[in-house]
Motif scaffolding. Structure first.
Motif, short mmCIF file in Angstrom:
data_model
loop_
_atom_site.label_atom_id
_atom_site.label_comp_id
_atom_site.label_asym_id
_atom_site.label_seq_id
_atom_site.Cartn_x
_atom_site.Cartn_y
_atom_site.Cartn_z
N CYS A 12 0.85 -1.19 0.00
CA CYS A 12 0.00 0.00 0.00
C CYS A 12 0.89 1.24 0.00
N ASP A 13 0.71 2.09 -0.99
CA ASP A 13 1.50 3.32 -1.09
C ASP A 13 0.77 4.53 -0.49
N ALA A 14 -0.42 4.33 0.06
CA ALA A 14 -1.19 5.44 0.64
C ALA A 14 -0.69 5.67 2.07
N THR A 15 0.41 6.38 2.20
CA THR A 15 1.07 6.56 3.50
C THR A 15 0.24 7.38 4.48
N THR A 16 -0.78 8.10 4.00
CA THR A 16 -1.62 8.89 4.90
C THR A 16 -2.89 8.16 5.30
N CYS A 17 -3.00 6.88 4.96
CA CYS A 17 -4.18 6.09 5.32
C CYS A 17 -4.00 5.46 6.70
N ARG A 18 -5.06 5.48 7.50
CA ARG A 18 -4.97 4.92 8.85
C ARG A 18 -4.74 3.41 8.86
N PHE A 19 -5.01 2.73 7.75
CA PHE A 19 -4.83 1.28 7.67
C PHE A 19 -3.43 0.89 7.17
N ASN A 20 -2.58 1.85 6.87
CA ASN A 20 -1.24 1.58 6.33
C ASN A 20 -0.23 1.50 7.47
N GLU A 21 0.40 0.35 7.62
CA GLU A 21 1.49 0.16 8.58
C GLU A 21 2.68 -0.39 7.82
N ASP A 22 3.72 0.41 7.69
CA ASP A 22 4.94 0.00 6.96
C ASP A 22 4.62 -0.54 5.57
N MET A 23 3.75 0.18 4.85
CA MET A 23 3.36 -0.14 3.48
C MET A 23 2.52 -1.41 3.38
N ASN A 24 1.96 -1.89 4.50
CA ASN A 24 1.07 -3.04 4.52
C ASN A 24 -0.31 -2.59 4.93
N CYS A 25 -1.33 -3.08 4.25
CA CYS A 25 -2.71 -2.74 4.56
C CYS A 25 -3.19 -3.60 5.73
N THR A 26 -3.69 -2.95 6.79
CA THR A 26 -4.19 -3.68 7.95
C THR A 26 -5.71 -3.71 8.02
N ALA A 27 -6.40 -3.20 7.00
CA ALA A 27 -7.86 -3.24 6.98
C ALA A 27 -8.32 -4.69 6.86
N GLY A 28 -9.40 -5.01 7.52
CA GLY A 28 -9.94 -6.37 7.46
C GLY A 28 -10.36 -6.77 6.06
N GLN A 29 -10.87 -5.83 5.31
CA GLN A 29 -11.21 -6.03 3.91
C GLN A 29 -11.22 -4.67 3.25
N ILE A 30 -11.04 -4.65 1.94
CA ILE A 30 -11.04 -3.39 1.20
C ILE A 30 -11.98 -3.49 0.01
N GLU A 31 -12.37 -2.33 -0.50
CA GLU A 31 -13.15 -2.25 -1.72
C GLU A 31 -12.38 -1.40 -2.71
N VAL A 32 -12.25 -1.89 -3.92
CA VAL A 32 -11.48 -1.20 -4.95
C VAL A 32 -12.37 -0.98 -6.16
N SER A 33 -12.24 0.20 -6.77
CA SER A 33 -12.97 0.47 -8.01
C SER A 33 -11.97 1.01 -9.03
N MET A 34 -12.40 1.08 -10.26
CA MET A 34 -11.55 1.62 -11.32
C MET A 34 -11.96 3.05 -11.62
N SER A 35 -10.96 3.90 -11.77
CA SER A 35 -11.17 5.28 -12.19
C SER A 35 -10.30 5.48 -13.42
#
Length: 60
Positions: A12-35
């Protein structure tokens, strides 16, 4: 076909996200869409700057 197949976020490159710990996503699940041609994480939540500054103060 195996229904138990799971995908994982490898980085995960979103360093300002609360779920980002050392570039790893800690969210239980995520939702992704295309833009356009870019994937967009809809689970992104900004880190709480107030909590971060309080923990920094407590460590000093």
């Amino acid at each position: 076909m195996n229904d138990d197949t799971q995908s994982m976020v490898s980085r995960c490159d979103a360093t300002t996200c609360r779920f980002n710990e050392d570039m790893n996503c800690t969210a239980g699940q995520i939702e992704v869409s295309m833009s356009g041609q870019t994937a967009q994480c809809l689970t992104f939540a900004p880190a709480d700057a107030m909590n971060e500054s309080q923990s920094l103060s407590a460590d000093n």
